[in-house]
Design an enzyme around this catalytic site. Structure first.
Site, mmCIF file in Angstrom:
data_model
loop_
_atom_site.group_PDB
_atom_site.id
_atom_site.type_symbol
_atom_site.label_atom_id
_atom_site.label_comp_id
_atom_site.label_asym_id
_atom_site.label_seq_id
_atom_site.Cartn_x
_atom_site.Cartn_y
_atom_site.Cartn_z
ATOM 1 N N THR A 98 -7.383 10.686 4.263
ATOM 2 C CA THR A 98 -7.486 11.360 2.972
ATOM 3 C C THR A 98 -7.510 10.302 1.871
ATOM 4 O OG1 THR A 98 -5.084 11.610 2.807
ATOM 5 C CG2 THR A 98 -6.300 13.423 3.835
ATOM 6 N N LYS A 226 -3.168 -3.700 -1.838
ATOM 7 C CA LYS A 226 -3.527 -4.513 -0.668
ATOM 8 C C LYS A 226 -2.595 -5.722 -0.539
ATOM 9 C CE LYS A 226 -8.261 -2.817 -0.804
ATOM 10 N NZ LYS A 226 -9.566 -2.939 -1.458
ATOM 11 N N GLY A 324 -17.215 0.689 2.576
ATOM 12 C CA GLY A 324 -18.441 1.193 3.205
ATOM 13 C C GLY A 324 -18.118 2.170 4.310
#
Ligand code: HSE
Length: 345
Positions: A98, A226, A324
């Site tokens: 999600t 990150k 991507g």
């Protein structure tokens, strides 16, 4: 051959990327003894369905292309939502895909917690749970004897966390530093070529690198998440997003980029975190002025690059896509393979 029953939570870009990889990579996976059976898909917008005998990934993709919905897939049982699916569908692993919510973790955090608690392995591309609640979730996974993996949260499916775990543990990694947001790097690269900030951002949105609301990218939130994830998984920290000092690229103008070039440098949004005497310190994201020969300065467009600084090997760098459909979809397959190799043989 070991059959893995997989529940897919989310069937947007990443979920469809997984379906593509399962459709096109089945023979390769079978060659290493892995048979993947999709036993449920939950997506509030596209349909939520279960089928114990398995849903064909190619058929799921055809239905999306032809009808834009999964609801009419034959011989399936409708499912109310993610939590119900986790509780009622017999799955070995949950792919949580999600959208990232870095404010409170959104439904993804609830899904991951519920799945681990129910004794399911989890692979997720959702940065929210991992950046906000890693300490809690990793402990829950350990207590339940299952795995929580998140290769796709950093640099999409470019092997990074699995490379660390497979070959860099024990090498004395003491810092990581990299370009972790493709949108910002694309914008800075295009500004070097003469575009204004707004033009470059619009192009990044058109090409699908930036989010619809790109503030998470350009304000540095995505890269900061990150950094927190890397600090936790690679350096063994217990960081959350709020621990990361954060600066984005908002306010950088073409003049700044041109001025840097005249000095023989390039502006790059760099994320880093390191250890000092075993403590994880200085998690940060900020714009740095790098000499042209810095490997990070050479990264153009939407590319990502991360360097592990290690005692044994010196710097070890990995470059690859950071976003991507197929690239991120592959991350879940890589995580499943890693789990299969550890617990499923
Ligand atoms: N919007 C992100 C980026 C994609 O530009 O890098 C994946 O986190």
């Amino acid at each position: 051959m070991k059959t893995w029953r997989v529940l897919l939570l989310g069937f947007g870009t990443v979920g469809q990327g997984v379906a593509e990889r399962l459709r096109d990579g089945a023979a390769e996976l079978a060659a290493v003894g892995l048979d993947v059976r999709v036993v449920g898909v939950v997506d509030p917008a596209l349909g939520s369905i279960a089928r114990a005998a398995g849903l064909d990934p190619g058929r799921l993709l055809e239905m999306m292309a032809q009808e834009g919905s999964l609801r009419a897939y034959p011989d399936t049982t409708p499912v109310a939502g993610g939590t119900e699916a986790i509780e009622s569908i017999e799955a070995d692993i949950v792919f949580e895909m999600t959208p990232t919510n870095l404010v409170d973790g959104g439904p993804g955090l609830h899904h991951v917690r519920s799945a681990l608690d129910a004794g399911r392995h989890v692979a997720t591309t959702n940065k929210g749970p991992v950046a906000l609640a890693w300490a809690e979730l990793s402990e829950l996974a350990r207590a339940r004897g299952v795995q929580l993996r998140c290769e796709g949260t950093v640099m999409s499916g470019t092997p990074l966390l699995n490379v660390f775990e497979g070959g860099l543990v024990g090498a004395g990694v003491h810092s990581v530093r990299g370009i972790l947001n493709g949108t910002c790097n694309f914008i800075l690269s295009r500004m070097e070529e003469g575009l204004e900030y707004d033009e470059a951002l619009a192009e990044a949105q058109q090409l699908g690198y930036a989010e619809t609301n790109p503030s998470g990218d350009v304000e540095g939130w995505d890269a900061a998440a990150k950094v927190a994830i890397l600090g936790n998984i690679v350096l063994g920290g217990a960081l959350t997003l709020s621990d990361v000092a954060r600066e984005g690229i908002v306010g950088i103008g073409k003049g700044d980029v041109r001025g840097a070039a005249e000095q023989g440098t390039r502006l790059r949004l760099v994320g880093s975190v390191r250890t000092v005497n075993g403590a994880v310190v200085e998690p940060k994201v900020g714009v740095e002025e790098l000499p042209f020969d810095d490997p990070l300065a050479a990264v153009r467009g939407p590319g990502n690059l991360l360097t592990f600084d290690t005692e044994a090997l010196g710097p070890v760098s990995i470059a690859g896509p950071g976003a991507g459909r197929a690239a991120t979809g592959h991350a879940l397959i890589a995580d499943l393979l890693a789990i299969h190799r550890q617990v499923g043989l």
